[in-house]
Design an enzyme around this catalytic site. Structure first.
Site, PDB file in Angstrom:
ATOM      1  N   TYR A  23     -12.241  -2.608  -3.624  1.00  0.00           N
ATOM      2  CA  TYR A  23     -12.767  -2.765  -2.264  1.00  0.00           C
ATOM      3  C   TYR A  23     -14.301  -2.813  -2.227  1.00  0.00           C
ATOM      4  CZ  TYR A  23      -8.239  -2.250   0.131  1.00  0.00           C
ATOM      5  OH  TYR A  23      -6.971  -2.451   0.625  1.00  0.00           O
ATOM      6  N   THR A  35      -5.592  -8.074  10.258  1.00  0.00           N
ATOM      7  CA  THR A  35      -5.928  -6.763   9.684  1.00  0.00           C
ATOM      8  C   THR A  35      -5.540  -5.632  10.623  1.00  0.00           C
ATOM      9  OG1 THR A  35      -7.799  -7.821   8.590  1.00  0.00           O
ATOM     10  CG2 THR A  35      -7.824  -5.408   8.708  1.00  0.00           C
ATOM     11  N   GLU A  92      -9.510  -9.991  -8.148  1.00  0.00           N
ATOM     12  CA  GLU A  92      -8.588  -8.877  -7.898  1.00  0.00           C
ATOM     13  C   GLU A  92      -7.403  -8.882  -8.863  1.00  0.00           C
ATOM     14  OE1 GLU A  92      -7.651  -9.251  -3.736  1.00  0.00           O
ATOM     15  OE2 GLU A  92      -9.699  -8.767  -3.121  1.00  0.00           O
ATOM     16  N   ARG A 101       2.479  -7.176   9.077  1.00  0.00           N
ATOM     17  CA  ARG A 101       1.799  -6.094   9.796  1.00  0.00           C
ATOM     18  C   ARG A 101       2.338  -5.973  11.217  1.00  0.00           C
ATOM     19  NH1 ARG A 101      -4.015  -7.701   7.167  1.00  0.00           N
ATOM     20  NH2 ARG A 101      -4.056  -6.176   5.480  1.00  0.00           N
ATOM     21  N   ASN A 117      -2.016  -0.227   7.212  1.00  0.00           N
ATOM     22  CA  ASN A 117      -1.533  -1.556   7.597  1.00  0.00           C
ATOM     23  C   ASN A 117      -0.701  -2.217   6.504  1.00  0.00           C
ATOM     24  OD1 ASN A 117      -3.584  -2.235   5.890  1.00  0.00           O
ATOM     25  ND2 ASN A 117      -4.708  -3.518   7.343  1.00  0.00           N
ATOM     26  N   HIS A 157      -2.077  -5.424   1.337  1.00  0.00           N
ATOM     27  CA  HIS A 157      -3.336  -6.112   1.040  1.00  0.00           C
ATOM     28  C   HIS A 157      -3.005  -7.479   0.460  1.00  0.00           C
ATOM     29  CE1 HIS A 157      -7.268  -7.068  -0.724  1.00  0.00           C
ATOM     30  NE2 HIS A 157      -6.568  -7.497  -1.757  1.00  0.00           N
ATOM     31  N   ARG A 164      -1.591 -14.706   3.574  1.00  0.00           N
ATOM     32  CA  ARG A 164      -2.414 -14.135   4.656  1.00  0.00           C
ATOM     33  C   ARG A 164      -1.761 -14.382   6.022  1.00  0.00           C
ATOM     34  NH1 ARG A 164      -6.693 -10.579   3.606  1.00  0.00           N
ATOM     35  NH2 ARG A 164      -7.549 -11.267   5.594  1.00  0.00           N
ATOM     36  N   LYS A 212       0.828  -1.206   0.000  1.00  0.00           N
ATOM     37  CA  LYS A 212       0.000   0.000   0.000  1.00  0.00           C
ATOM     38  C   LYS A 212       0.868   1.264   0.000  1.00  0.00           C
ATOM     39  CE  LYS A 212      -3.934  -2.219   2.409  1.00  0.00           C
ATOM     40  NZ  LYS A 212      -4.866  -2.113   3.569  1.00  0.00           N
ATOM     41  N   PHE A 235     -15.677   2.766   7.418  1.00  0.00           N
ATOM     42  CA  PHE A 235     -14.301   3.107   7.070  1.00  0.00           C
ATOM     43  C   PHE A 235     -14.056   3.169   5.563  1.00  0.00           C
ATOM     44  CE2 PHE A 235     -14.492  -1.501   7.713  1.00  0.00           C
ATOM     45  CZ  PHE A 235     -13.894  -1.991   6.561  1.00  0.00           C
TER      46      PHE A 235
HETATM   47  P1  IDP Z   1      -7.709  -7.321   5.119  1.00  0.00           P
HETATM   48  O1  IDP Z   1      -6.914  -6.231   4.442  1.00  0.00           O
HETATM   49  O2  IDP Z   1      -6.939  -7.941   6.252  1.00  0.00           O
HETATM   50  O3  IDP Z   1      -8.258  -8.330   4.161  1.00  0.00           O
HETATM   51  P2  IDP Z   1     -10.410  -6.243   5.275  1.00  0.00           P
HETATM   52  O4  IDP Z   1     -11.389  -6.580   6.316  1.00  0.00           O
HETATM   53  O5  IDP Z   1     -10.621  -6.800   3.898  1.00  0.00           O
HETATM   54  O6  IDP Z   1      -8.953  -6.605   5.835  1.00  0.00           O
HETATM   55  O7  IDP Z   1     -10.371  -4.649   5.180  1.00  0.00           O
HETATM   56  C1  IDP Z   1      -9.727  -4.006   4.104  1.00  0.00           C
HETATM   57  C2  IDP Z   1      -8.883  -2.877   4.630  1.00  0.00           C
HETATM   58  O8  IDP Z   1      -9.738  -1.888   5.187  1.00  0.00           O
HETATM   59  C3  IDP Z   1      -7.947  -3.265   5.783  1.00  0.00           C
HETATM   60  O9  IDP Z   1      -6.704  -3.759   5.338  1.00  0.00           O
HETATM   61  C4  IDP Z   1      -7.795  -1.974   6.532  1.00  0.00           C
HETATM   62  O10 IDP Z   1      -6.789  -1.129   5.952  1.00  0.00           O
HETATM   63  C5  IDP Z   1      -9.141  -1.305   6.333  1.00  0.00           C
HETATM   64  N1  IDP Z   1     -10.028  -1.546   7.474  1.00  0.00           N
HETATM   65  C6  IDP Z   1     -10.691  -2.677   7.776  1.00  0.00           C
HETATM   66  N2  IDP Z   1     -11.442  -2.540   8.882  1.00  0.00           N
HETATM   67  C7  IDP Z   1     -11.248  -1.269   9.299  1.00  0.00           C
HETATM   68  C8  IDP Z   1     -11.745  -0.495  10.396  1.00  0.00           C
HETATM   69  O11 IDP Z   1     -12.528  -0.970  11.223  1.00  0.00           O
HETATM   70  N3  IDP Z   1     -11.278   0.788  10.474  1.00  0.00           N
HETATM   71  C9  IDP Z   1     -10.419   1.343   9.575  1.00  0.00           C
HETATM   72  N4  IDP Z   1      -9.934   0.645   8.523  1.00  0.00           N
HETATM   73  C10 IDP Z   1     -10.333  -0.626   8.389  1.00  0.00           C
HETATM   74 MG    MG Z   2      -9.647  -8.115   2.656  1.00  0.00          MG
END
Ligand code: IDP
Ligand code: MG
Length: 139
Positions: A49, A91, A126, A102, A112, A115, A85, A9, A57
Site C-alpha cells: 500500500y 472503494t 503487486e 463490495r 471492503n 483488493h 475492478r 481481505k 487512513f
Molecule cells: P481500492 O481498494 O478501491 O483500490 P484505494 O483508494 O486504493 O481503493 O484504497 C485502498 C484501500 O484503503 C481501500 O480498499 C480501503 O479499504 C482503504 N481506504 C481508502 N480510502 C479510505 C478512507 O478514506 N478511509 C478509510 N479507508 C480507506
Molecule cells: Mg487501490
C-alpha cells in the site's frame, strides 16, 4: 491476456465468503493462475500500500490488512484489470451497486472485502509482492 492481483481481505476469510467470491471470477471467465493464503507482515503491507503512505487512513489500513490471513490470487484474462475492478465495485461500498462484490458483501471502506490492482503498472508490481514466477501457472 492481462494478469491482475486480487486480495480477499481478512474480513472475507473471517466471514467465510472467499469461495463464492472466487466463483464469481471463474464464472465471468477469468482464470485463476495462482492462489495462496498468507498473513502479511507490517512491512509487506506497507510496501503493498505504498501509494497511500501518509494518508489519514494508512495506519488503520495496514492494521486491518495484517490482522489475519488473507487469500492472494492472480487471475488472467482479456481486460482482467478493468473487468475485476468493475466486478469489485467502488472503494466505498456505499457507492457500490448491488451485483458488485463490495455492493453485495461490504458496508464500510475499512472492511471492503477485496483488493484489486488498478492498472497494468500496479498489477505487475503487486503480483511480484505476493508470487514468485514459479507459483503462477499457465503462463
Ligand atoms: P481500492 O481498494 O478501491 O483500490 P484505494 O483508494 O486504493 O481503493 O484504497 C485502498 C484501500 O484503503 C481501500 O480498499 C480501503 O479499504 C482503504 N481506504 C481508502 N480510502 C479510505 C478512507 O478514506 N478511509 C478509510 N479507508 C480507506
Ligand atoms: Mg487501490
Amino acid at each position: 491476456m492481462e494478469k491482475t492481483l486480487l486480495l480477499l481481505k481478512p474480513d472475507a476469510v473471517v466471514r467465510g465468503v472467499c469461495g463464492e467470491i472466487i466463483a464469481r471470477f471463474e464464472q465471468r471467465g477469468l482464470k485463476p493462475i495462482g492462489i495462496k493464503m498468507l498473513q502479511l507482515s507490517k512491512e509487506q503491507a506497507e510496501i503493498h500500500y505504498a501509494e497511500h503512505q501518509g494518508k489519514v487512513f494508512f495506519e488503520e489500513l495496514v492494521q486491518f490488512i495484517t490482522s489475519g490471513p488473507l487469500i492472494a490470487m492472480v487471475v488472467c484474462g482479456e481486460n482482467a484489470i478493468k473487468l475485476t475492478r468493475m466486478m469489485m465495485g467502488a472503494t466505498n461500498p456505499l457507492d457500490a451497486p448491488a451485483g458488485t462484490i463490495r455492493g453485495d458483501y461490504a458496508t464500510t471502506m475499512r472492511r471492503n472485502i477485496i483488493h484489486g490492482s488498478d492498472g497494468p503498472t500496479s498489477a505487475a508490481r503487486e503480483i511480484k509482492i505476493f508470487f514468485e514466477d514459479h507459483e503462477l501457472f499457465g503462463n
